[in-house]
Design a protein around this motif. Structure first.
Motif, PDB file in Angstrom:
ATOM      1  N   PRO A  12      33.232 -12.649  67.633  1.00  0.00           N
ATOM      2  CA  PRO A  12      34.068 -11.448  67.470  1.00  0.00           C
ATOM      3  C   PRO A  12      34.707 -11.296  66.087  1.00  0.00           C
ATOM      4  O   PRO A  12      34.854 -10.174  65.603  1.00  0.00           O
ATOM      5  CB  PRO A  12      35.140 -11.600  68.557  1.00  0.00           C
ATOM      6  N   ASP A  13      35.075 -12.402  65.440  1.00  0.00           N
ATOM      7  CA  ASP A  13      35.702 -12.246  64.109  1.00  0.00           C
ATOM      8  C   ASP A  13      34.738 -11.576  63.144  1.00  0.00           C
ATOM      9  O   ASP A  13      35.167 -10.845  62.235  1.00  0.00           O
ATOM     10  CB  ASP A  13      36.177 -13.614  63.577  1.00  0.00           C
ATOM     11  N   THR A  15      31.908  -9.538  64.162  1.00  0.00           N
ATOM     12  CA  THR A  15      31.585  -8.155  64.572  1.00  0.00           C
ATOM     13  C   THR A  15      32.744  -7.230  64.191  1.00  0.00           C
ATOM     14  O   THR A  15      32.524  -6.092  63.774  1.00  0.00           O
ATOM     15  CB  THR A  15      31.281  -8.039  66.084  1.00  0.00           C
ATOM     16  N   ARG A  16      33.978  -7.742  64.295  1.00  0.00           N
ATOM     17  CA  ARG A  16      35.177  -6.966  63.962  1.00  0.00           C
ATOM     18  C   ARG A  16      35.188  -6.558  62.485  1.00  0.00           C
ATOM     19  O   ARG A  16      35.625  -5.480  62.133  1.00  0.00           O
ATOM     20  CB  ARG A  16      36.412  -7.826  64.268  1.00  0.00           C
ATOM     21  N   ARG A  39      24.287  -6.780  71.798  1.00  0.00           N
ATOM     22  CA  ARG A  39      25.723  -6.783  71.481  1.00  0.00           C
ATOM     23  C   ARG A  39      26.463  -6.569  72.787  1.00  0.00           C
ATOM     24  O   ARG A  39      26.271  -5.545  73.452  1.00  0.00           O
ATOM     25  CB  ARG A  39      26.008  -5.654  70.495  1.00  0.00           C
ATOM     26  N   LEU A  41      30.139  -7.668  75.455  1.00  0.00           N
ATOM     27  CA  LEU A  41      31.460  -8.276  75.637  1.00  0.00           C
ATOM     28  C   LEU A  41      31.287  -9.376  76.666  1.00  0.00           C
ATOM     29  O   LEU A  41      30.670  -9.151  77.716  1.00  0.00           O
ATOM     30  CB  LEU A  41      32.443  -7.236  76.173  1.00  0.00           C
ATOM     31  N   THR A  66      39.610 -16.245  71.757  1.00  0.00           N
ATOM     32  CA  THR A  66      38.911 -15.736  70.570  1.00  0.00           C
ATOM     33  C   THR A  66      37.556 -15.136  70.946  1.00  0.00           C
ATOM     34  O   THR A  66      37.194 -14.051  70.479  1.00  0.00           O
ATOM     35  CB  THR A  66      38.701 -16.889  69.559  1.00  0.00           C
ATOM     36  N   THR A  68      36.574 -13.822  73.625  1.00  0.00           N
ATOM     37  CA  THR A  68      36.642 -12.622  74.467  1.00  0.00           C
ATOM     38  C   THR A  68      37.462 -11.514  73.789  1.00  0.00           C
ATOM     39  O   THR A  68      37.779 -10.505  74.415  1.00  0.00           O
ATOM     40  CB  THR A  68      37.268 -12.951  75.844  1.00  0.00           C
ATOM     41  N   SER A  69      37.769 -11.684  72.516  1.00  0.00           N
ATOM     42  CA  SER A  69      38.635 -10.729  71.813  1.00  0.00           C
ATOM     43  C   SER A  69      37.891  -9.503  71.290  1.00  0.00           C
ATOM     44  O   SER A  69      38.522  -8.578  70.761  1.00  0.00           O
ATOM     45  CB  SER A  69      39.350 -11.429  70.650  1.00  0.00           C
ATOM     46  N   GLY A  70      36.574  -9.493  71.412  1.00  0.00           N
ATOM     47  CA  GLY A  70      35.785  -8.365  70.928  1.00  0.00           C
ATOM     48  C   GLY A  70      34.314  -8.635  71.189  1.00  0.00           C
ATOM     49  O   GLY A  70      33.960  -9.671  71.758  1.00  0.00           O
ATOM     50  N   PRO A  71      33.449  -7.703  70.777  1.00  0.00           N
ATOM     51  CA  PRO A  71      32.015  -7.873  71.035  1.00  0.00           C
ATOM     52  C   PRO A  71      31.423  -9.078  70.303  1.00  0.00           C
ATOM     53  O   PRO A  71      31.889  -9.445  69.220  1.00  0.00           O
ATOM     54  CB  PRO A  71      31.396  -6.582  70.476  1.00  0.00           C
ATOM     55  N   GLU A 113      37.826 -19.311  64.040  1.00  0.00           N
ATOM     56  CA  GLU A 113      37.124 -18.033  63.841  1.00  0.00           C
ATOM     57  C   GLU A 113      36.062 -18.242  62.781  1.00  0.00           C
ATOM     58  O   GLU A 113      36.203 -17.820  61.632  1.00  0.00           O
ATOM     59  CB  GLU A 113      38.114 -16.929  63.445  1.00  0.00           C
TER      60      GLU A 113
END
Ligand code: DAT
Ligand code: MG
Length: 140
Positions: A12-13, A15-16, A39, A41, A66, A68-71, A113
């Motif tokens: 996620p760090d 993809t964000r 991609r 979740l 971490t 699960t914080s984004g895709p 991350e």
């Protein structure tokens, strides 16, 4: 060395920060072929199961949070000695210790991350691929 398949995940760090393509470029430039990719979740239960080996470690809660914080982008990579090659391209777990030119050296934010996951051995590669992909989703 034989043609292998390994499991890779862009965390996620990354993809964000919109650097999925930059990371895929590193993998492809190293001769690793993306033979499956999606991609998604992941749920808390999936993150806990995927990282089950680390359940007793002090950072486990932070790790699950971490992840699960984004895709994430989950991938199957194929190539000569793909398992070790991917670990080399990724660099050390802690970006402060990662070699020059590796993904983690150039893109990771911190040890927690660190932008990418890669299987560490043949058995884990097989299990991790099966965790996220069915056979018909993988095309060589
Ligand atoms: P790797 O991802 O290089 O295989 P690992 O399997 O030892 O590393 O750990 C899995 C993930 O857990 C790692 O990518 C980030 C997190 N992690 C490991 N050690 C950590 C620490 N000391 N503090 C915070 N997160 C950590
Ligand atoms: Mg590991």
């Amino acid at each position: 060395m034989a043609i292998e398949r390994t499991f890779s995940m862009i965390k996620p760090d990354a993809t964000r920060r919109n650097i999925t393509g930059k990371i895929v470029d590193r993998l492809e430039s190293a001769g690793l072929k993306v033979v499956a990719q999606k991609r998604i979740l992941i749920t808390k239960a999936q993150a806990e199961a995927f990282y089950g080996v680390h359940r007793e470690r002090p950072f486990f809660g932070e790790l699950v949070e971490t992840m699960t914080s984004g895709p994430v982008v989950v991938q199957v990579l194929e190539g000569e000695g793909a398992i070790l090659k991917n670990r080399e391209v990724m660099g050390a777990t802690n970006p402060a210790q990662a070699a020059e030119g590796t993904i983690r050296k150039d893109f990771a934010v911190s040890i927690g991350e660190n932008s990418v996951h890669g299987s560490d051995a043949a058995e884990t590669a097989k299990a991790e691929i099966a965790f996220f992909f069915s056979d018909i989703e993988i095309t060589g």
